[in-house]
Write a protein that holds these residues in place. Sequence first.
Motif, PDB file in Angstrom:
ATOM      1  N   GLN A 103       0.681  -1.110   0.104  1.00 53.32           N
ATOM      2  CA  GLN A 103      -0.133  -0.029   0.122  1.00 53.32           C
ATOM      3  C   GLN A 103       0.655   1.104   0.049  1.00 53.32           C
ATOM      4  N   LEU A 104       2.045   1.071   0.336  1.00 53.49           N
ATOM      5  CA  LEU A 104       3.058   2.284   0.338  1.00 53.49           C
ATOM      6  C   LEU A 104       4.411   1.817   0.286  1.00 53.49           C
ATOM      7  N   LYS A 105       5.267   2.797  -0.296  1.00 53.83           N
ATOM      8  CA  LYS A 105       6.806   2.863  -0.096  1.00 53.83           C
ATOM      9  C   LYS A 105       7.454   4.067   0.203  1.00 53.83           C
ATOM     10  N   VAL A 106       8.426   4.093   0.605  1.00 54.47           N
ATOM     11  CA  VAL A 106       8.872   5.499   1.299  1.00 54.47           C
ATOM     12  C   VAL A 106      10.446   5.560   0.904  1.00 54.47           C
ATOM     13  N   ARG A 107      10.887   6.716   0.571  1.00 50.37           N
ATOM     14  CA  ARG A 107      12.350   6.844   0.594  1.00 50.37           C
ATOM     15  C   ARG A 107      12.538   8.139   1.541  1.00 50.37           C
ATOM     16  N   ILE A 108      13.509   8.229   2.411  1.00 50.78           N
ATOM     17  CA  ILE A 108      13.887   9.354   3.266  1.00 50.78           C
ATOM     18  C   ILE A 108      15.165   9.559   3.063  1.00 50.78           C
ATOM     19  N   ASP A 109      15.337  10.821   2.751  1.00 48.94           N
ATOM     20  CA  ASP A 109      16.756  11.325   2.407  1.00 48.94           C
ATOM     21  C   ASP A 109      17.197  12.390   3.543  1.00 48.94           C
ATOM     22  N   HIS A 110      18.248  12.087   4.410  1.00 50.90           N
ATOM     23  CA  HIS A 110      18.719  13.079   5.363  1.00 50.90           C
ATOM     24  C   HIS A 110      19.702  13.883   4.638  1.00 50.90           C
ATOM     25  N   HIS A 111      19.775  14.918   4.786  1.00 49.22           N
ATOM     26  CA  HIS A 111      20.724  15.845   3.978  1.00 49.22           C
ATOM     27  C   HIS A 111      21.752  16.672   4.944  1.00 49.22           C
ATOM     28  N   ASP A 112      22.927  17.070   4.498  1.00 47.40           N
ATOM     29  CA  ASP A 112      23.984  17.400   5.332  1.00 47.40           C
ATOM     30  C   ASP A 112      23.514  18.767   6.055  1.00 47.40           C
TER      31      ASP A 112
END
Length: 147
Positions: A103-112
């Motif tokens: 039902q979902l997928k997620v990508r999380i990007d932590h920036h500098d």
Amino acid sequence: MKTLLLSAILALAASTTVAQSDTAGDIPRVDVPGRALTIEVPARPRYMMADDFKQFAGEYDLSNGDTLALRRAGGLMYARIGKQDEHRIVATGRNSFVALDRQLKVRIDHHDDGTVGGELVMVVPAHKLADGSMTEERIASIAFPGQ
């Protein structure tokens, strides 16, 4: 004779220009497909240690005004969008997850600089419109603000 030759050259040049402009309108149409949105559970999910997941646990604001919450309970990870039901998730990469119910997928990007970006792809269920018609279930992409 020179006038006749010059007239013939000008007539030929004019007809070539007209022919070129006629064919310019016949440029074939090329459809470029967009990125297909899919939600697939990998055959072998990536194992993620509890310490590695800590950086992703918490609530995230989405560009549509909703929130995404990720949490861990024991060895299991969960995601919730707004006040919807939780979905059990597995890691698919070092910063990406997918729900086992697809039902979902997620990508999380932590920036500098401390900001967070990413993308949520989710199934939007069918629902009834004001005119009584129904929408179809679809897959939508929602960015994190600042994306």
